[in-house]
Design a protein around this motif. Structure first.
Motif, PDB file in Angstrom:
ATOM      1  N   LEU A  31       0.890  -1.200  -0.095  1.00 56.06           N
ATOM      2  CA  LEU A  31      -0.035  -0.039   0.037  1.00 56.06           C
ATOM      3  C   LEU A  31       0.882   1.221   0.122  1.00 56.06           C
ATOM      4  O   LEU A  31       0.541   2.188  -0.741  1.00 56.06           O
ATOM      5  N   VAL A  32       1.793   1.186   0.763  1.00 52.55           N
ATOM      6  CA  VAL A  32       2.630   2.539   0.848  1.00 52.55           C
ATOM      7  C   VAL A  32       3.279   2.708  -0.430  1.00 52.55           C
ATOM      8  O   VAL A  32       3.620   3.882  -0.797  1.00 52.55           O
ATOM      9  N   ILE A  33       4.185   1.799  -1.017  1.00 54.16           N
ATOM     10  CA  ILE A  33       4.811   1.840  -2.076  1.00 54.16           C
ATOM     11  C   ILE A  33       3.832   2.219  -3.608  1.00 54.16           C
ATOM     12  O   ILE A  33       4.364   2.975  -4.255  1.00 54.16           O
ATOM     13  N   THR A  34       2.620   1.716  -3.318  1.00 50.37           N
ATOM     14  CA  THR A  34       1.844   2.033  -4.645  1.00 50.37           C
ATOM     15  C   THR A  34       1.311   3.493  -4.276  1.00 50.37           C
ATOM     16  O   THR A  34       1.206   4.090  -5.508  1.00 50.37           O
ATOM     17  N   VAL A  35       0.796   3.950  -3.331  1.00 48.93           N
ATOM     18  CA  VAL A  35       0.359   5.209  -2.969  1.00 48.93           C
ATOM     19  C   VAL A  35       1.776   6.377  -3.349  1.00 48.93           C
ATOM     20  O   VAL A  35       1.607   7.311  -3.985  1.00 48.93           O
ATOM     21  N   LEU A  36       2.988   5.762  -2.990  1.00 47.81           N
ATOM     22  CA  LEU A  36       4.105   6.611  -3.233  1.00 47.81           C
ATOM     23  C   LEU A  36       4.431   6.956  -4.910  1.00 47.81           C
ATOM     24  O   LEU A  36       4.702   7.764  -5.443  1.00 47.81           O
ATOM     25  N   THR A  37       4.156   5.578  -5.429  1.00 50.81           N
ATOM     26  CA  THR A  37       4.428   5.580  -6.966  1.00 50.81           C
ATOM     27  C   THR A  37       3.146   6.309  -7.574  1.00 50.81           C
ATOM     28  O   THR A  37       3.568   7.212  -8.519  1.00 50.81           O
ATOM     29  N   VAL A  38       2.252   6.500  -7.206  1.00 49.22           N
ATOM     30  CA  VAL A  38       1.069   7.046  -7.830  1.00 49.22           C
ATOM     31  C   VAL A  38       1.188   8.491  -7.324  1.00 49.22           C
ATOM     32  O   VAL A  38       1.129   9.207  -8.630  1.00 49.22           O
ATOM     33  N   VAL A  39       1.451   8.909  -6.287  1.00 49.31           N
ATOM     34  CA  VAL A  39       1.525  10.344  -6.165  1.00 49.31           C
ATOM     35  C   VAL A  39       2.972  10.641  -7.012  1.00 49.31           C
ATOM     36  O   VAL A  39       2.856  11.945  -7.728  1.00 49.31           O
ATOM     37  N   MET A  40       4.150  10.045  -7.097  1.00 53.61           N
ATOM     38  CA  MET A  40       5.244  10.508  -7.898  1.00 53.61           C
ATOM     39  C   MET A  40       4.852  10.671  -9.286  1.00 53.61           C
ATOM     40  O   MET A  40       5.555  11.446 -10.167  1.00 53.61           O
ATOM     41  N   PHE A  41       4.081   9.871  -9.864  1.00 49.39           N
ATOM     42  CA  PHE A  41       3.661   9.903 -11.302  1.00 49.39           C
ATOM     43  C   PHE A  41       2.802  10.983 -11.481  1.00 49.39           C
ATOM     44  O   PHE A  41       3.013  11.724 -12.393  1.00 49.39           O
ATOM     45  N   HIS A  42       1.769  11.211 -10.473  1.00 49.40           N
ATOM     46  CA  HIS A  42       1.159  12.596 -10.568  1.00 49.40           C
ATOM     47  C   HIS A  42       1.992  14.002 -10.635  1.00 49.40           C
ATOM     48  O   HIS A  42       1.690  14.767 -11.229  1.00 49.40           O
ATOM     49  N   LEU A  43       2.870  13.868  -9.772  1.00 45.35           N
ATOM     50  CA  LEU A  43       3.729  14.887  -9.478  1.00 45.35           C
ATOM     51  C   LEU A  43       4.395  15.113 -10.835  1.00 45.35           C
ATOM     52  O   LEU A  43       4.736  16.322 -11.490  1.00 45.35           O
ATOM     53  N   GLN A  44       4.964  14.067 -11.324  1.00 45.16           N
ATOM     54  CA  GLN A  44       5.674  14.156 -12.729  1.00 45.16           C
ATOM     55  C   GLN A  44       4.847  14.739 -14.101  1.00 45.16           C
ATOM     56  O   GLN A  44       5.320  15.684 -14.568  1.00 45.16           O
ATOM     57  N   ILE A  45       3.707  14.491 -13.861  1.00 43.37           N
ATOM     58  CA  ILE A  45       2.546  15.019 -14.857  1.00 43.37           C
ATOM     59  C   ILE A  45       2.266  16.339 -14.677  1.00 43.37           C
ATOM     60  O   ILE A  45       2.702  17.217 -15.578  1.00 43.37           O
ATOM     61  N   VAL A  46       2.039  16.653 -13.318  1.00 44.84           N
ATOM     62  CA  VAL A  46       1.572  18.181 -13.195  1.00 44.84           C
ATOM     63  C   VAL A  46       2.920  19.141 -13.003  1.00 44.84           C
ATOM     64  O   VAL A  46       2.675  20.326 -13.339  1.00 44.84           O
TER      65      VAL A  46
END
Length: 193
Positions: free
Chosen positions: A148-163
């Motif tokens: 759960l922790v690594i999935t949330v971190l990964t999804v957040v980092m992908f979002h930051l990469q986009i935005v």
């Protein structure tokens, strides 16, 4: 056992597509993986962090698969399988549609083509949508707190990469053409009215 096989096939298909594209472009002299390369400041921090979490995530996913951790809710696991298959399809279609404009990270000095057709007519970031679906699928199939922790971190980092990185690059590179496209198509899925 069936869930393990499905999850391994999902990850193999996803990473297979990624590495086949990377090798194919390398043979053409195209550098595909640009994360953190030649970047400074906040952009470098985001891209280096993304590189780290996307390296750690598959390790945690594989450990979770082989430990066979899960919540005993069959419908959640089945949903995970469906999301994973959908994620692979979305990712594959996005990579094929981008042709040689596809990169991991943004190029500082090379202009690529702005792709707005095909799957990109319904999502400005279908590759990232595919990533998210795949990471969520493994979480749903083999839930545990580390995953759960690594999935949330990964999804957040992908979002930051986009935005914070990719959208700024696209505005700078394509200007009004990208801004008009952004008015019509949602960041992850759907068209605007």
């Amino acid at each position: 056992m069936a869930y393990k096989i499905i999850a391994i096939l999902i990850l193999a298909a996803f990473y297979g597509i990624y590495y086949i594209k990377l090798i194919s472009q390398r043979k053409q002299g195209i550098q595909t993986n640009l994360l953190g390369k030649g970047k400074k400041g906040f952009v470098k921090a985001i891209e280096d962090s993304l590189k780290i979490v996307t390296f750690v995530a598959p390790i945690v996913e594989l450990i979770s698969i082989f430990m066979d951790t899960y919540i005993d809710l069959t419908w959640v696991r089945v949903l995970g399988c469906i999301l994973g298959i959908l994620g692979v399809v979305v990712f594959a279609v996005s990579v094929l549609t981008m042709r040689d404009s596809w990169r991991t990270g943004v190029p500082d000095d090379k202009k690529t083509e702005l792709i707005t057709s095909g799957i990109y007519a319904y999502s400005r970031n279908p590759a990232f949508l595919g990533f998210d679906l795949i990471y969520l699928s493994i979480l749903f199939i083999f839930f545990n707190w580390g995953l759960l922790v690594i999935t949330v971190l990964t999804v957040v980092m992908f979002h930051l990469q986009i935005v914070k990185v990719e959208e700024a690059f696209l505005i700078k590179t394509f200007g009004e053409e990208y801004l008009e496209y952004r008015k019509k198509v949602c960041r992850y899925i759907g068209r605007k009215r």
